[in-house]
Scaffold this active site. Structure first.
Site, PDB file in Angstrom:
ATOM      1  N   ARG B 104       0.928  -1.122   0.060  1.00  0.00           N
ATOM      2  CA  ARG B 104      -0.013  -0.134   0.041  1.00  0.00           C
ATOM      3  C   ARG B 104       1.010   1.277  -0.076  1.00  0.00           C
ATOM      4  NH1 ARG B 104      -2.638   1.074   6.136  1.00  0.00           N
ATOM      5  NH2 ARG B 104      -0.770   1.084   7.365  1.00  0.00           N
ATOM      6  N   CYS B 108       2.463   7.447  -6.531  1.00  0.00           N
ATOM      7  CA  CYS B 108       3.254   8.804  -6.786  1.00  0.00           C
ATOM      8  C   CYS B 108       2.034   9.947  -6.615  1.00  0.00           C
ATOM      9  CB  CYS B 108       3.971   9.177  -8.098  1.00  0.00           C
ATOM     10  SG  CYS B 108       4.695  10.593  -8.593  1.00  0.00           S
ATOM     11  N   ASN B 142      -5.933   7.178   3.422  1.00  0.00           N
ATOM     12  CA  ASN B 142      -5.735   6.767   4.472  1.00  0.00           C
ATOM     13  C   ASN B 142      -4.344   7.011   5.100  1.00  0.00           C
ATOM     14  OD1 ASN B 142      -6.397   4.840   6.727  1.00  0.00           O
ATOM     15  ND2 ASN B 142      -4.671   3.824   5.926  1.00  0.00           N
ATOM     16  N   GLU B 143      -4.141   7.768   6.131  1.00  0.00           N
ATOM     17  CA  GLU B 143      -2.853   8.056   6.634  1.00  0.00           C
ATOM     18  C   GLU B 143      -1.729   8.613   5.513  1.00  0.00           C
ATOM     19  OE1 GLU B 143      -1.832   4.633   8.847  1.00  0.00           O
ATOM     20  OE2 GLU B 143      -2.764   5.167  10.409  1.00  0.00           O
ATOM     21  N   CYS B 151       8.782   9.402  -3.978  1.00  0.00           N
ATOM     22  CA  CYS B 151       8.881   8.924  -5.200  1.00  0.00           C
ATOM     23  C   CYS B 151       9.889   9.972  -5.857  1.00  0.00           C
ATOM     24  CB  CYS B 151       7.353   9.175  -5.848  1.00  0.00           C
ATOM     25  SG  CYS B 151       7.795   8.767  -7.762  1.00  0.00           S
ATOM     26  N   CYS B 153      10.275   9.987  -9.351  1.00  0.00           N
ATOM     27  CA  CYS B 153      10.045   9.884 -10.714  1.00  0.00           C
ATOM     28  C   CYS B 153      10.317  11.522 -11.466  1.00  0.00           C
ATOM     29  CB  CYS B 153       8.699   9.260 -11.166  1.00  0.00           C
ATOM     30  SG  CYS B 153       7.591  10.534 -11.035  1.00  0.00           S
ATOM     31  N   GLU B 296      -8.381   5.777  14.782  1.00  0.00           N
ATOM     32  CA  GLU B 296      -7.889   4.633  14.984  1.00  0.00           C
ATOM     33  C   GLU B 296      -7.517   4.420  16.408  1.00  0.00           C
ATOM     34  OE1 GLU B 296      -5.095   2.993  11.877  1.00  0.00           O
ATOM     35  OE2 GLU B 296      -6.681   3.604  10.354  1.00  0.00           O
ATOM     36  N   GLN B 342      -2.071  -8.644   9.381  1.00  0.00           N
ATOM     37  CA  GLN B 342      -2.689  -9.825  10.211  1.00  0.00           C
ATOM     38  C   GLN B 342      -2.236 -10.229  11.641  1.00  0.00           C
ATOM     39  OE1 GLN B 342       0.491 -12.969   8.134  1.00  0.00           O
ATOM     40  NE2 GLN B 342      -1.721 -13.803   8.069  1.00  0.00           N
TER      41      GLN B 342
END
Lengths: 667, 667, 667
Positions: B104, B108, B142-143, B151, B153, B296, B342
């Site tokens: 995840r 970029c 998310n976050e 990145c 590039c 969270e 997990q």
């Protein structure tokens, strides 16, 4: 000990030195040499142009002098013409650069090109060399494994995808088995899946299959050569040399399945036998009750170490024989002048002169020769205890984000040591072996449990066996995913418990900021207490503890603090004629651990070996007892038998062992 | 506490389980679920092909059960069809390799292609989902952050150059502002400037602008989605979830400026509240006196930690409310079977069974529900002390070669802790906020000071406030260059001192070679002594000390050794109705530090909170007082008020708190 | 001290500040400035477009004020137009990415393109600047070396192959000299050989030649510029600045051979003189009895360090002069506001104000000026002891797999320190120098010994000299291969011993698993005992011990345990009028070490210097004695001479030194 040998590099030392070396080898008692594993550049000087004359004449000379040859394929070190003509055989690193020439193991196991060249040299060698009567065995390649890192070339990726396809059939099935619906990972095409390169945190399922694929590819590479050799030289022993105590990149049980003998390159530590005794117990059982060779060992401290004692080599040799080895081959005849291994010490010095290590080897080998005929036929030593070691679990922990905390191999080592120090011989075996010759089976945090193995365990306990299970027992499936039910899978009834959850005991907190509790910042401990053998015990658990529900079992110890306070920590379920003992803590404090082991041994009716200081081993093979002292202090050990010393001093039932001394008693 | 909720993954657990889960959620007191943030592959199965039926029916089911929904855009996890069709959306690493699929945050932020796809899914979702009455809030991505690295590039480089161009106009201006005449760095074309990739030691100015650009790019990425959502769903609360205590890659003050509520993903440490209390005080003020959610949190120890106490979750929840939070949402409903997370434990176990964590959550949430109506309207807690936290200074230290020695965030943490352990509530605020509601402003080594902020500070002191400044105060400009004059910029008169220079207290010497003084080889200490509150004090300074000239100030302590012997170490300038206290040492030894804080608190007329053991918090909101015990030992705390316990035991003015106990008193 | 100077950056500070700076420089006693080494972007604004007016006027202004100029070529920092027009001048990293602009030393030493540009600017500068009478010296580039890593571009590979070709002639000869028959490494074409990039474990021979090539390439790069300057400005002193104490990437003996003076950029440690005294003794002998400058030094603690004492700069300056330096130049006039070096402190503060460091420099320089005329003509200090330092051995250890254990430079440092703390001056010299002016020659683990050097040593001992050799003496050839005979090569008779083999004393074992002997798991020690000077001594050897056979020597100590028990550990062979002492242990325990040194000093008839605390130096130059106290405590030192203090307090033969005090006595 059938074979007392060494590795030899005629391509390096040249023809002129051969006579001198053979004379000294005979003096040292050497009856086998291993040759050829790095000599490709001398065997095939250009593609398809072979020069084997030097090899033939060398082998003949050994034959004339009564020395057997373990012939190797040279595929660990491709020659320069090959790597420069076919750069696609070289490893591609995760950063997409390709390795160059000048080292070893820099080739790609998936490369069709490389395999083509390997088949040609293997075929040529096995055709030509098999005609020598004194060539009795073959070694494939040398220490198969990712020594120079794993390859990430497009060929590897493509083979991996084929491997996945043949395992899962459809991409849908793979998604379902890997359970990829979290993080939108769901693949829609095989091309989206690459091998784990350690640079991205992938699904543990993907990492696990990457490891399996790598292992399979290396085994497949070796099997190609095996088939060629078997065809050309059917009478020969075919093998390859492994490493220990537990080599993680290749499933050795699978590798050695079709080979004739398990081989261990084992360099003994001059300061402790812990790991080396473990390695010997692992390799004896790589094949069920297998023949087992030490293909490499040091003739003293190898390059850096505490200097060895002059009799320490002899202690290692006798220990190896007592544990079941039938070959003890030194790496290598003479220290190399150049290259990456120039500091690894051979039997002879750089100068070619015999010095201390030569004397150690000679003394030991001549002694072995003197009683070879009476000891060689002895049966293997028999263990009453087996510890289960499973590559699925090993790789499962390595693939999971914090599974490494378990230190799976260390856990096996620590358990093995508990038996080793009581002089109780232990087999290390994979699931799937016959359990019925054992009294006690130990399951060290066995993450994944198949229905078949569960069934074997149940049968074993039914007939009176004891199982001791530790930690994370049967809580994941074989894709490294948690099972959507409490563990232990297939064994709930055997143990009478449910593993509902658990927690890794390592703190997040930064010691610098933990004004309050800096001591808690590393490994957290949780207290447990109860009774074992009627006596009160208490102590601590580390690393991981489980949230245990009890259906049928007796609770021996409970947690005395934190979230699981009052819950079961150690349980016992008596069932059939046997029992299933479960301990949730992966690493218990010494006091509990010792008493728990005493307890399971006593209920298994297994007695400790003769009382002896740590690192003094007593092992039986048939009607012989071997007592070996691996310490610099002398030791007297009452063996509890009567008999006569074949080697060493044995009087009034007691073996009197000087520093690093050996006593062999015939009952 | 308006919201008691959790994250939920209907795309993972499937329709069949939904009913069971909702039943258990209601039992646990959950009134909001966060969904969708990783579900892109299920929402848009191919480019432009949407499947939102499962989402609609899930949301409806929640609606029918009175549960609100915080809907997320799924852009943290691009689906496989997107990353394989458009590999240009993937991060390019400094070594020029491109990330693959399977993780995840591997995209970029600068990619036009990626933004195009994100706009489409955001538009589609906000159009469709806004029709559900129970969807009351939106979370963007998310976050946000460089979790998988930044990145590099060409698209990023090009955007960076555009950003620089719009900031500096001409390359000449950039050269002048960065002062590039040293080392011939002077640029002649924008194309010569690249983002800092950590592989080359660049000008600190270039590194600093790289960080600013990265932060702007991530904020810009988020704002694009915000605008789309606001248009389609104007009534909804729009936010994104952040991390704490102080997230360094993004200027959160800027990020949350246009969002409705600051959100904190805060996993409490089971062993110490130091960092967590800091995080709560940071997020309360990310927006001025803002609404503030915990989006969270763990329902116990998350994956590895000291196991939590059964009542610890409740202590965290009440502590969060007391500090000002209005939502407390657990990550996540049920532990995931697969993938990278997990091992992170949900409220339910892998098995789907409720165990300890479910019970903890249920007990806590039901208690909150029981008094929700009377506590929700309470005003935010009010602080008399503010610590200034500035991203310019934070990034300035990170960009400078040895500025990291200052450990800027740790310094804020250590200062915060001084107030926390006295039970004095502290706001962490950026420069530019209204200072007049505070009595004491703390400037922790505030490297860069704007004229405007200096002016605010002067006004604050003029009216009677106290300022305590530490260390490197106003000695650099906003390009991370030293000012060609003594510091503190714009504040020389306020403090009555000049910061002429200084030195980092870390030794060069190699301990192995330092035959003379091995102890000096790490952190050096320099002695200081003087009087505070009339009493003699002496101690040591670490990390950095300044070369201070005094124009107007009183000298409280002086250095007692080395180059600055006899020079001012701590000064005080009474000016207007207030005072400006300056301490040169970045980290003072405990004794001095404590007395210095006592001194500035006493002159600021701020009293310590009720006497209580460390980690027992006492916080007021309106006419309520909250006492929370974060320790495993019980505690009795005299609150110094009269009133009646709404929760817990309060008698004769004293709160009696069991382990991890809570007492809520209405005055 | 001929020169008291500093580095100055007129291109950075601009014309307007110049007058003020020159005024302050004169006040400080500065008579030379170093300029231009980073000013390329201001000197050549586009390819071939020069702007030197600012330089001319600056130099003239210095001239008018009686200040000399050390002019530098600016090639350490290519301007942006060059790096962007010709990216092939930039370093290619091992991962095949190319560095960008914005740093320094990011160019490839092999690049023809870069050399072309360097020749043009060097030619232009030397043509134009040589006309200024006050430009008396030139510095080539700045701190030549691989500061930004070594380049791995195809140009480097190709030059390396040419270098190898010219060294070995044929690939067969290379194979034979490198002894490539092990691991099938044998090369068949030059293109198969690449430079060591640290990513693959290559033959030590290949690594060693890679290092030699790198060193040669950097020297070659510098010599190109030297030739241009010598042609245009024949009267000038030409040099380049080096680093110390022992710079490993370049053979400085070779670099400085054709340059006029050795230059040392030496930043003194504020806590210990150990390394700095070593550096001064190294640089004095980089050229035989050479002129020797400090081209850079700090005017106090540089950026991070223990703060200096106000008189510490003066102690460093006098110590440098006493050790033989004739220039003492501070880096740099004023602290830079921006860039990578903004924290390195100049004589003036960022603000441009003179503070502590200015006062320290001024006091010291004015004092030097006051007696400059009488001290400048003094002869260099004379040493009776020389320690041999050899780049072949240094690189040999670095190239071998475990040779780094020897810590060759640390070993030299530890030996040097033994003399330093006895106030016995030591020369550090390469093999090949005239030995006859010394009484004692120390060979620290001199791996490779040429026949010529061996012959010099024999002559030296024959005439009465003492040689002390340590450790691995003459056991490898100059391709880093072991010699196929016992060592020490060419010196068996001189020492009367054979070095038959040996072992590195480091344990393999994992402390966590070493249940038995965790203490043995790091560095192993082996006991030795015997007599020195008639007294019993015993102690331990670490790191490496040798397997020594004795032909002619007296055995002073023997090993008391392990494999070599009873064998020689320290031997002495009296031969001719001198002796050859050999000690096998690389690092001896303090007790033995001290007594061994006492012993060889006494037999060499070398007396300790005056008794003084550690870090109080006493050094003679001609009829002057210099006593310098580098400690914060005062010290009284009986110099054992009569004379008169020129500086400091000297009474009744005793120098009375305050903290960091200096006393200069004329006999």
């Amino acid at each position: 000990m059938k074979y007392t040998g060494c590795a030899y590099y005629p391509e390096y030392w040249g023809r002129r030195r051969l006579k001198t070396d053979i004379r000294l080898m005979k003096e040292a008692g050497i009856n086998i040499v291993r040759i050829g594993e790095f000599a490709w550049s001398r065997m095939e000087t250009k593609e398809g142009v072979f020069n084997l004359e030097w090899l033939h004449s060398t082998i003949e000379m050994f034959g004339k002098n009564g020395i057997e040859v373990l012939m190797c394929t040279p595929t660990a070190t491709p020659p320069a013409w090959l790597t420069s003509n076919c750069p696609d055989v070289l490893i591609v690193r995760p950063d997409e650069t390709r390795m160059g020439h000048g080292s070893r193991r820099h080739y790609c196991f998936s490369s069709d090109t490389y395999r083509h060249h390997c088949r040609r040299i293997t075929k040529k060698l096995s055709e030509e060399i098999s005609r020598h009567m004194n060539v009795t065995a073959w070694q494939i390649d040398n220490e198969l494994g990712p020594e120079s890192g794993s390859c990430h070339c497009q060929n590897c990726q493509s083979r991996f995808r084929t491997w996945l396809k043949s395992k899962y059939g459809t991409i849908q099935e793979l998604n379902q088995r890997w359970k990829t619906a979290f993080w939108s990972v769901e693949f829609t095409d095989w091309s989206q899946i690459s091998l784990d390169d350690g640079r991205v945190e992938l699904y543990s399922a993907q990492k696990l299959d990457s490891r399996r694929f790598r292992s399979d590819m290396m085994i497949d590479f070796g099997m190609e050569q095996m088939q060629i050799i078997r065809k050309k030289h059917p009478s020969a022993t075919v093998t390859t040399n492994g490493m220990g105590p537990i080599f993680t990149p290749i499933n050795y049980y699978k590798l050695y399945e079709k080979l004739d003998v398990a081989c261990n390159d084992l360099y003994f530590d001059t300061t402790t036998m812990d790991n080396d005794a473990l390695a010997l117990d692992v390799f004896r059982q790589l094949k069920p009750n297998s023949r087992h060779w030490l293909t490499e060992t040091g003739s003293g401290a190898l390059d850096h170490n505490k200097p060895s004692h002059k009799d320490q080599f002899r202690a290692w040799a006798w220990s190896s024989f007592a544990h079941g080895a039938e070959a003890f081959m030194v790496f290598r005849w003479r220290t190399c002048l150049s290259g990456q291994e120039q500091e690894l010490q051979g039997i002879l010095e750089h100068s070619g002169k015999p010095r201390h290590r030569f004397e150690s080897v000679k003394k030991c080998f001549q002694e072995i020769i003197s009683i070879r005929e009476i000891i060689n036929p002895l049966p293997l030593p028999e263990a009453q205890v087996a510890i289960i070691q499973d590559y699925e679990t090993l790789w499962g922990y390595d693939s999971a984000r914090i599974g490494k905390d378990i230190e799976y191999i260390n856990l096996i080592g620590r358990l093995h040591r508990e038996f080793y120090r009581r002089n109780i011989l232990t087999d290390i075996i994979p699931p799937g072996r016959d359990l019925n010759k054992y009294k006690l089976i130990v399951l060290p945090s066995l993450l994944m449990i198949s229905e078949e193995f569960a069934s074997n365990l149940k049968g074993f306990v039914r007939k009176g066996g004891t199982v001791l299970a530790i930690g994370q027992l049967g809580i994941r499936d074989f894709n490294d995913n948690y099972i959507p039910a409490p563990g232990p899978a297939h064994l709930e009834k055997l143990f009478g418990i449910g593993i509902e959850g658990g927690i890794y005991l390592r703190s997040h907190c930064d010691p610098d900021l933990a004004m309050g509790n800096p001591n808690l910042c590393k490994h957290v401990e949780v207290g447990m207490a109860g009774k074992l053998n009627g006596a009160k015990v208490s102590g601590k658990a580390k690393i991981w503890i489980g949230d245990i529900s009890v259906s049928d079992a007796d609770v021996l110890l409970t947690f005395s603090e934190d979230l699981y306070k009052g819950q079961a920590a150690i349980t016992e379920n008596k069932t059939g004629k046997g029992r299933a003992v479960y301990s949730t803590g992966i690493r218990l404090s010494e006091d509990i651990n010792e008493k728990l082991l005493d307890y399971v041994l006593s209920v298994s009716k297994i007695k400790n070996g003769p009382p002896a200081p740590l690192h003094v081993e007593v092992i039986n093979r048939g009607n012989f007892t071997f007592a070996i002292n691996h310490n610099p202090e002398p030791a007297s050990v009452p063996l509890g038998i009567s008999g006569k010393a074949v080697i060493g001093k044995f009087k009034d039932g007691t073996a009197n062992l000087p520093a690093y001394g050996v006593c062999v008693v015939r009952k």
